[in-house]
Design an enzyme around this catalytic site. Structure first.
Site, PDB file in Angstrom:
ATOM      1  N   HIS A 257       0.851  -1.203   0.000  1.00 51.87           N
ATOM      2  CA  HIS A 257       0.000   0.000   0.000  1.00 51.87           C
ATOM      3  C   HIS A 257       0.874   1.235   0.000  1.00 51.87           C
ATOM      4  O   HIS A 257       1.939   1.238   0.621  1.00 51.87           O
ATOM      5  CB  HIS A 257      -0.918   0.009   1.233  1.00 51.87           C
ATOM      6  CG  HIS A 257      -2.072   0.947   1.080  1.00 51.87           C
ATOM      7  ND1 HIS A 257      -1.975   2.281   1.422  1.00 51.87           N
ATOM      8  CD2 HIS A 257      -3.316   0.759   0.601  1.00 51.87           C
ATOM      9  CE1 HIS A 257      -3.139   2.862   1.163  1.00 51.87           C
ATOM     10  NE2 HIS A 257      -3.970   1.966   0.659  1.00 51.87           N
ATOM     11  N   GLU A 315      -7.826  -5.264  -0.140  1.00 53.42           N
ATOM     12  CA  GLU A 315      -8.413  -6.057  -1.219  1.00 53.42           C
ATOM     13  C   GLU A 315      -8.419  -7.555  -0.950  1.00 53.42           C
ATOM     14  O   GLU A 315      -9.255  -8.280  -1.480  1.00 53.42           O
ATOM     15  CB  GLU A 315      -7.673  -5.780  -2.532  1.00 53.42           C
ATOM     16  CG  GLU A 315      -7.669  -4.323  -2.946  1.00 53.42           C
ATOM     17  CD  GLU A 315      -9.022  -3.825  -3.389  1.00 53.42           C
ATOM     18  OE1 GLU A 315     -10.028  -4.150  -2.740  1.00 53.42           O
ATOM     19  OE2 GLU A 315      -9.069  -3.096  -4.395  1.00 53.42           O
TER      20      GLU A 315
HETATM   21  N1  ACO Z   1       3.838  -7.612  -4.725  1.00 57.72           N
HETATM   22  C1  ACO Z   1       5.165  -7.601  -5.009  1.00 57.72           C
HETATM   23  N2  ACO Z   1       5.930  -6.520  -4.933  1.00 57.72           N
HETATM   24  C2  ACO Z   1       5.341  -5.370  -4.565  1.00 57.72           C
HETATM   25  C3  ACO Z   1       3.984  -5.300  -4.231  1.00 57.72           C
HETATM   26  C4  ACO Z   1       3.221  -6.478  -4.319  1.00 57.72           C
HETATM   27  N3  ACO Z   1       1.923  -6.483  -4.026  1.00 57.72           N
HETATM   28  N4  ACO Z   1       3.679  -4.041  -3.896  1.00 57.72           N
HETATM   29  C5  ACO Z   1       4.818  -3.325  -4.005  1.00 57.72           C
HETATM   30  N5  ACO Z   1       5.824  -4.126  -4.408  1.00 57.72           N
HETATM   31  C6  ACO Z   1       7.199  -3.774  -4.610  1.00 57.72           C
HETATM   32  C7  ACO Z   1       7.404  -2.945  -5.881  1.00 57.72           C
HETATM   33  O1  ACO Z   1       7.639  -3.768  -6.992  1.00 57.72           O
HETATM   34  C8  ACO Z   1       8.608  -2.114  -5.509  1.00 57.72           C
HETATM   35  O2  ACO Z   1       9.749  -2.924  -5.620  1.00 57.72           O
HETATM   36  P1  ACO Z   1      11.144  -2.294  -6.116  1.00 57.72           P
HETATM   37  O3  ACO Z   1      11.462  -1.191  -5.182  1.00 57.72           O
HETATM   38  O4  ACO Z   1      12.075  -3.448  -6.054  1.00 57.72           O
HETATM   39  O5  ACO Z   1      10.889  -1.784  -7.509  1.00 57.72           O
HETATM   40  C9  ACO Z   1       8.399  -1.850  -4.031  1.00 57.72           C
HETATM   41  O6  ACO Z   1       7.592  -2.919  -3.547  1.00 57.72           O
HETATM   42  C10 ACO Z   1       7.704  -0.547  -3.719  1.00 57.72           C
HETATM   43  O7  ACO Z   1       6.538  -0.475  -4.508  1.00 57.72           O
HETATM   44  P2  ACO Z   1       5.914   0.851  -5.055  1.00 57.72           P
HETATM   45  O8  ACO Z   1       5.445   0.608  -6.441  1.00 57.72           O
HETATM   46  O9  ACO Z   1       6.830   2.004  -4.834  1.00 57.72           O
HETATM   47  O10 ACO Z   1       4.724   1.036  -4.096  1.00 57.72           O
HETATM   48  P3  ACO Z   1       3.486   1.982  -4.370  1.00 57.72           P
HETATM   49  O11 ACO Z   1       3.298   2.766  -3.155  1.00 57.72           O
HETATM   50  O12 ACO Z   1       3.582   2.751  -5.614  1.00 57.72           O
HETATM   51  O13 ACO Z   1       2.373   0.896  -4.620  1.00 57.72           O
HETATM   52  C11 ACO Z   1       0.539  -0.473  -4.603  1.00 57.72           C
HETATM   53  C12 ACO Z   1       1.308   0.590  -3.828  1.00 57.72           C
HETATM   54  C13 ACO Z   1       0.220   0.038  -5.998  1.00 57.72           C
HETATM   55  C14 ACO Z   1      -0.791  -0.758  -3.882  1.00 57.72           C
HETATM   56  C15 ACO Z   1       1.402  -1.764  -4.683  1.00 57.72           C
HETATM   57  O14 ACO Z   1       1.705  -2.221  -3.394  1.00 57.72           O
HETATM   58  C16 ACO Z   1       0.753  -2.852  -5.511  1.00 57.72           C
HETATM   59  O15 ACO Z   1       0.862  -2.858  -6.730  1.00 57.72           O
HETATM   60  N6  ACO Z   1       0.009  -3.834  -4.851  1.00 57.72           N
HETATM   61  C17 ACO Z   1      -0.656  -4.886  -5.570  1.00 57.72           C
HETATM   62  C18 ACO Z   1      -1.993  -4.394  -6.126  1.00 57.72           C
HETATM   63  C19 ACO Z   1      -3.021  -4.155  -5.037  1.00 57.72           C
HETATM   64  O16 ACO Z   1      -3.159  -4.927  -4.093  1.00 57.72           O
HETATM   65  N7  ACO Z   1      -3.794  -3.055  -5.208  1.00 57.72           N
HETATM   66  C20 ACO Z   1      -4.790  -2.643  -4.241  1.00 57.72           C
HETATM   67  C21 ACO Z   1      -4.291  -1.550  -3.376  1.00 57.72           C
HETATM   68  S1  ACO Z   1      -5.418  -1.108  -2.103  1.00 57.72           S
HETATM   69  C22 ACO Z   1      -6.457   0.008  -2.796  1.00 57.72           C
HETATM   70  O17 ACO Z   1      -6.113   0.788  -3.626  1.00 57.72           O
HETATM   71  C23 ACO Z   1      -7.857   0.008  -2.426  1.00 57.72           C
END
Ligand code: ACO
Length: 372
Positions: A257, A315
């Site tokens: 998140h 989620e």
């Molecule tokens: N699985 C694997 N790796 C992940 C995940 C995940 N669920 N979430 C983040 N990461 C990794 C990224 O790849 C990144 O790795 P890196 O630094 O090696 O490139 C690191 O963790 C940081 O991620 P960011 O993209 O900077 O995190 P951001 O704050 O932009 O993303 C997000 C948050 C979009 C929710 C992300 O965690 C994600 O894609 N989760 C999966 C999708 C999801 O569950 N969405 C629902 C969110 S809740 C809502 O909106 C209601």
């Protein structure tokens, strides 16, 4: 001139609004909605009380609640043009979330001159009608007319199935709708605020917000999260399955998140609601499997993404709870919109009252010395 040091990709950490709707504390995993702790309000309020709270910054008294409930119920039927548009769209087998976006755009029909409060009530009242009607049309069935005697959440389940839901099912759905009703300046809420900040209207705002919610990084994750649990199938397969995904660079849906660096408090509330529902009348084995997938996922995420604090988000248990309520996966994101729309509209009211045109700046990184 704007400098690169001011640039915040994804606007991370940028404060862009003041709100009375909700406060998200990502460091300790706390969510306050309309002044109440999530754990308290989500499990006690009806969906109507929640919408009233978000729009008026207080709970209604019994007479106000009865009137509000009645006004919402009367506004449930769709304009004929909306219904015939949904019939045409169903021929194309468009996904439910897209049909909601298309249908949402028609909600101004006949309401051009409506007061903002009346328009907001019509939007909240009609979102479930659009989703349920379209879902049935997609399945070759006739839409079910709203039952004006039923509350907002109960009527949604009724319009989907034609059966009056049990009290436990209604409570389960209300807990879900309340839990997702508002959440700070998330992407879809920001979208809605940007749109009304230009002086545009609330129907445009909620239509844009549905589009923003649809993406898998926001509200599009619960369907894939449940598919993942089903594909894993048994607890012993969780580790190899999830490792393979992480090795290939895939994101695990339902985890991570932007704001929460600990477990999302909504996961706690929805997990408990799912457990109550499954324990009373459901597939407890599926609930246990999901718990063990969650545990494995969180520990593998710590291994593959150390220091990122990737925890369970809303989620994961949304998927389980809505599945327990008998909802098809294709309805998960649209049902999120049914819950979040009250919050979007509350933010629209705030933005219209106090807001200033939202217009950030960009840094030009292109050429400057080209000649024609
Ligand atoms: N699985 C694997 N790796 C992940 C995940 C995940 N669920 N979430 C983040 N990461 C990794 C990224 O790849 C990144 O790795 P890196 O630094 O090696 O490139 C690191 O963790 C940081 O991620 P960011 O993209 O900077 O995190 P951001 O704050 O932009 O993303 C997000 C948050 C979009 C929710 C992300 O965690 C994600 O894609 N989760 C999966 C999708 C999801 O569950 N969405 C629902 C969110 S809740 C809502 O909106 C209601």
């Amino acid at each position: 001139m704007t400098t690169i040091s001011e640039y915040r990709p994804g606007l991370e950490g940028v404060v862009a609004a003041e709100t009375r709707m909700s406060r998200v504390n990502g460091q300790i995993g706390e969510l306050i909605i309309g002044g109440y702790a999530l754990e308290e309000i989500a499990t006690k309020a009806t969906a109507e009380e929640m919408a009233f709270l978000l729009w008026h910054d207080r709970l209604p008294n019994p007479a106000e609640l009865a009137e509000f409930r009645q006004r919402l119920a009367e506004k449930r039927p769709l304009p004929p043009a909306t219904l015939s548009l949904l019939e045409s769209v169903a021929q194309e087998k468009v996904p439910v979330m897209d049909a909601l976006r298309i249908g949402a755009g028609t909600l101004s029909l006949g309401l051009d001159e409506a007061e903002p409060q009346d328009l907001a009530e019509a939007i909240v009242a009609r979102f479930p009608t659009i989703v349920a009607a379209y879902w049935r049309l997609l399945d070759g069935q006739q839409p079910i007319k709203p039952d004006l005697e039923l509350g907002h959440a109960a009527n949604y389940l009724y319009m989907l199935t034609g059966e009056r839901p049990s009290a436990a099912q209604v409570r389960g759905l209300e807990t879900y709708l309340n839990t997702v009703s508002d959440h700070g300046l998330n992407a879809s809420t920001f979208t809605a605020r940007v749109i009304v900040s230009t002086g545009s209207d609330m129907v445009s705002a909620i239509t844009g917000a549905v589009g923003a919610l649809k993406g898998p990084l926001h509200g599009g994750a619960p369907g894939p999260a449940l598919d993942m649990v089903f594909e894993i199938g048994s607890a012993d397969r969780a580790e190899p399955y999830l490792r393979e995904k992480l090795e290939s660079g895939e994101r695990l849906m339902g985890f991570g998140h932007r704001v929460y660096k600990v477990r999302d408090p909504r996961a706690e509330v929805l997990g408990a609601a799912a457990e109550r529902l499954f324990a009373a009348d459901g597939d407890m084995a599926l609930y246990e499997l999901a718990k063990s997938v969650e545990e494995t996922a969180v520990s593998l995420l710590a291994e593959y993404k150390p220091g990122r604090n990737l925890q369970t988000n809303v989620e994961f248990y949304t998927a389980l709870l809505l599945h327990g309520l008998g909802l098809d996966t294709s309805l998960f994101s649209p049902t999120f919109a049914v819950g979040r729309v009250a919050g979007w509209l509350g933010h629209c009211f705030e933005q219209m009252e106090n807001g200033r045109l939202i217009r950030p700046t960009s840094i030009y990184i292109g050429e400057t010395d080209r000649t024609w």
